[in-house]
Design a protein around this motif. Structure first.
Motif, mmCIF file in Angstrom:
data_model
loop_
_atom_site.group_PDB
_atom_site.id
_atom_site.type_symbol
_atom_site.label_atom_id
_atom_site.label_comp_id
_atom_site.label_asym_id
_atom_site.label_seq_id
_atom_site.Cartn_x
_atom_site.Cartn_y
_atom_site.Cartn_z
ATOM 1 N N TRP A 1 0.848 -1.188 0.000
ATOM 2 C CA TRP A 1 0.000 0.000 0.000
ATOM 3 C C TRP A 1 0.884 1.238 0.000
ATOM 4 N N SER A 2 0.475 2.237 -0.783
ATOM 5 C CA SER A 2 1.250 3.474 -0.879
ATOM 6 C C SER A 2 0.634 4.548 -0.005
ATOM 7 N N ILE A 3 1.480 5.205 0.747
ATOM 8 C CA ILE A 3 1.007 6.153 1.748
ATOM 9 C C ILE A 3 1.636 7.523 1.519
ATOM 10 N N ALA A 4 0.837 8.567 1.735
ATOM 11 C CA ALA A 4 1.376 9.927 1.755
ATOM 12 C C ALA A 4 1.155 10.516 3.140
ATOM 13 N N LEU B 1 3.747 -1.505 4.158
ATOM 14 C CA LEU B 1 3.156 -0.169 4.220
ATOM 15 C C LEU B 1 4.263 0.815 3.835
ATOM 16 N N ALA B 2 4.180 1.350 2.605
ATOM 17 C CA ALA B 2 5.282 2.133 2.054
ATOM 18 C C ALA B 2 4.932 3.609 2.004
ATOM 19 N N ILE B 3 5.630 4.411 2.789
ATOM 20 C CA ILE B 3 5.405 5.846 2.716
ATOM 21 C C ILE B 3 6.139 6.385 1.495
ATOM 22 N N ARG B 4 5.375 6.905 0.552
ATOM 23 C CA ARG B 4 5.895 7.266 -0.757
ATOM 24 C C ARG B 4 6.063 8.772 -0.927
ATOM 25 N N ALA B 5 5.420 9.546 -0.044
ATOM 26 C CA ALA B 5 5.490 11.001 -0.201
ATOM 27 C C ALA B 5 5.193 11.686 1.113
ATOM 28 N N ILE B 6 5.776 12.888 1.259
ATOM 29 C CA ILE B 6 5.454 13.742 2.404
ATOM 30 C C ILE B 6 5.252 15.139 1.867
ATOM 31 N N VAL C 1 0.882 14.173 -7.058
ATOM 32 C CA VAL C 1 1.610 13.186 -6.250
ATOM 33 C C VAL C 1 0.767 11.924 -6.061
ATOM 34 N N VAL C 2 -0.500 12.111 -5.720
ATOM 35 C CA VAL C 2 -1.377 10.961 -5.491
ATOM 36 C C VAL C 2 -1.472 10.117 -6.757
ATOM 37 N N ARG C 3 -1.571 10.788 -7.896
ATOM 38 C CA ARG C 3 -1.671 10.082 -9.184
ATOM 39 C C ARG C 3 -0.368 9.344 -9.484
ATOM 40 N N GLU C 4 0.732 10.073 -9.427
ATOM 41 C CA GLU C 4 2.021 9.496 -9.823
ATOM 42 C C GLU C 4 2.472 8.363 -8.898
ATOM 43 N N LYS D 1 -10.550 14.282 -2.569
ATOM 44 C CA LYS D 1 -10.719 14.820 -3.911
ATOM 45 C C LYS D 1 -9.636 14.282 -4.846
ATOM 46 N N ALA D 2 -8.436 14.100 -4.298
ATOM 47 C CA ALA D 2 -7.317 13.604 -5.106
ATOM 48 C C ALA D 2 -7.395 12.096 -5.344
ATOM 49 N N GLY D 3 -8.355 11.423 -4.683
ATOM 50 C CA GLY D 3 -8.557 10.010 -4.972
ATOM 51 C C GLY D 3 -8.088 9.034 -3.912
ATOM 52 N N VAL D 4 -7.656 9.542 -2.765
ATOM 53 C CA VAL D 4 -7.242 8.662 -1.674
ATOM 54 C C VAL D 4 -8.479 8.008 -1.054
ATOM 55 N N LYS D 5 -8.356 6.728 -0.664
ATOM 56 C CA LYS D 5 -9.543 6.009 -0.184
ATOM 57 C C LYS D 5 -9.568 5.780 1.326
ATOM 58 N N ALA D 6 -8.461 6.087 1.989
ATOM 59 C CA ALA D 6 -8.413 5.858 3.432
ATOM 60 C C ALA D 6 -7.553 6.917 4.102
ATOM 61 N N ILE D 7 -7.934 7.281 5.330
ATOM 62 C CA ILE D 7 -7.231 8.335 6.058
ATOM 63 C C ILE D 7 -6.958 7.905 7.491
ATOM 64 N N LEU D 8 -5.711 8.131 7.920
ATOM 65 C CA LEU D 8 -5.352 7.955 9.322
ATOM 66 C C LEU D 8 -5.059 9.355 9.865
#
Lengths: 221, 221
Positions: free
Chosen positions: B84-87, B109-114, B140-143, B167-174
């Motif tokens: 899973w990709s995480i920002a 669980l891979a943090i891909r962006a900050i 960022v979310v797309r790429e 709005k950017a398409g993320v499906k889950a939030i912590l």
DNA sequence: CTCTGTGAATATATTCACAGCA
DNA sequence: TGCTGTGAATATATTCACAGAG
């Protein structure tokens, strides 16, 4: 009036009610209804009213709750009308981040010491505190009157650290290490595991994507 | 066999079972009983067996559970057999600490962006990632194919950030911000508040010290 | 015999729905 | 009339206790 049998589920929510009340107070709001406060916290109004009823009667029928009064009552019940002294064990990134966390000071939670076993870290400064040698734990607990220990060490060290904390006279432990620790009857203990929360999230994410696949299949027929 | 009605309380414990199983596997243990695993996790053996029974039948009667098999099954159910990709939104101390947290990578669980809005932070490096401008969130979310957003901003920004993530398409939030956020039906959302955990601790600490005072009084008579 | 898997029994928690007070 | 406080009803969760598989 100070009832003793407060359900666990209620205790878990009191800090959330308090958090919202503090925010509301900052906006100079005087009175709030159970409906409105519940909305801010993300629970049902009946849930909020029942939770409060375990602690006492704080509202006025036909009116609502006086924000400042309710805030004080909840803070009192959570023990936040006195200050608590905290020691963080483990001067890693999470331990250090906690030192700077504003949510603590605001609520009379004072981090008084940070300790580690790593010679390279001992003596260095984090915020306004100097990292102390874990071998001095007993002295630090005594001198700073430490009530709570926060463990942010690796999993392998956590049980040993907990034992040392209890031996030194600490009465409550918040454990961030990803392992279950055992403590004797009567010691207050809670566990926080950041990876656990993310995994609960991925459980639901997987379920969602399975459901979507299922729906796609059905469209074929 | 893949049952859909897994109780919430069970879902909350699966990551704990998995955590202990991984530790046991590292010690080259092959078979474990419900009794022993439950002990490691801090639950009752019957609780563990019932929890597992909601997911399937993984054990052998008279023997126990094959560690590696059970570990794989639980990981699968938690969706951890894919990555899973995480920002992370908010490059403060907690956001940064999460980047370095080992418990994530180990579990796919891979943090891909900050990202952050602070001009002074944008462009700086945290670990192997460069802090990006929050205005570039959609790209960022797309790429990076971001699945999960972790919010570590101040409370006041959290709801807005959540809206942007969705709005950017993320499906889950912590959400680590100390405020309740609203999301539409179907979005997966969990809240973590570090100060809340400490306050639950002080509730019990206060109760303890009240009980001790009570006992002291009684000794007088 | 041993240890899992699970209905049934019990205990907790949530929600409903309305009595009771301002 | 409006909103709290709370018994009663319902829903969830935990624990017991034993049938059943190896």
């Amino acid at each position: 009036m100070e009832r003793t049998n407060v359900p666990n589920a209620t205790i878990n929510r009191i800090p959330l009610y308090l958090r919202s009340l503090q925010e509301i107070k900052d906006r100079n709001r005087q009175i709030i209804s159970s409906h409105e406060l519940a909305e801010l916290v993300g629970v049902q109004p009946a849930q909020l009213r029942k939770d409060l009823s375990y602690l006492g009667e704080f509202g006025t029928r036909g009116v609502g709750y006086e924000v400042e009064h309710l805030e004080f009552q909840l803070a009192r019940r959570l023990g936040l009308t006195r200050e608590w002294s905290i020691a963080v064990i483990g001067a890693g990134r999470i331990g250090s981040a906690l030192l700077y966390y504003k949510g603590f000071k605001e609520r009379n939670l004072a981090i008084r010491a940070i300790l580690d076993i790593d010679e390279k870290k001992i003596g260095k400064k984090v915020g306004s505190l100097i990292i102390q040698d874990m071998r001095d734990l007993e002295r630090v607990v005594r001198e700073e009157n430490i009530d709570v220990g926060i463990i942010t060490t690796p999993a392998a060290s956590a049980q040993g650290v907990a034992d040392q904390l209890l031996k030194a006279g600490v009465k409550a432990i918040l454990n961030f290490a990803p392992v279950f620790i055992n403590v004797p009857e009567g010691v207050v203990l809670r566990h926080v595991d950041l990876a656990v929360e993310l995994q609960i999230l991925t459980f639901f994410l997987r379920r969602h994507s399975l459901m979507e696949e299922k729906m796609d299949e059905e469209e074929v027929y």
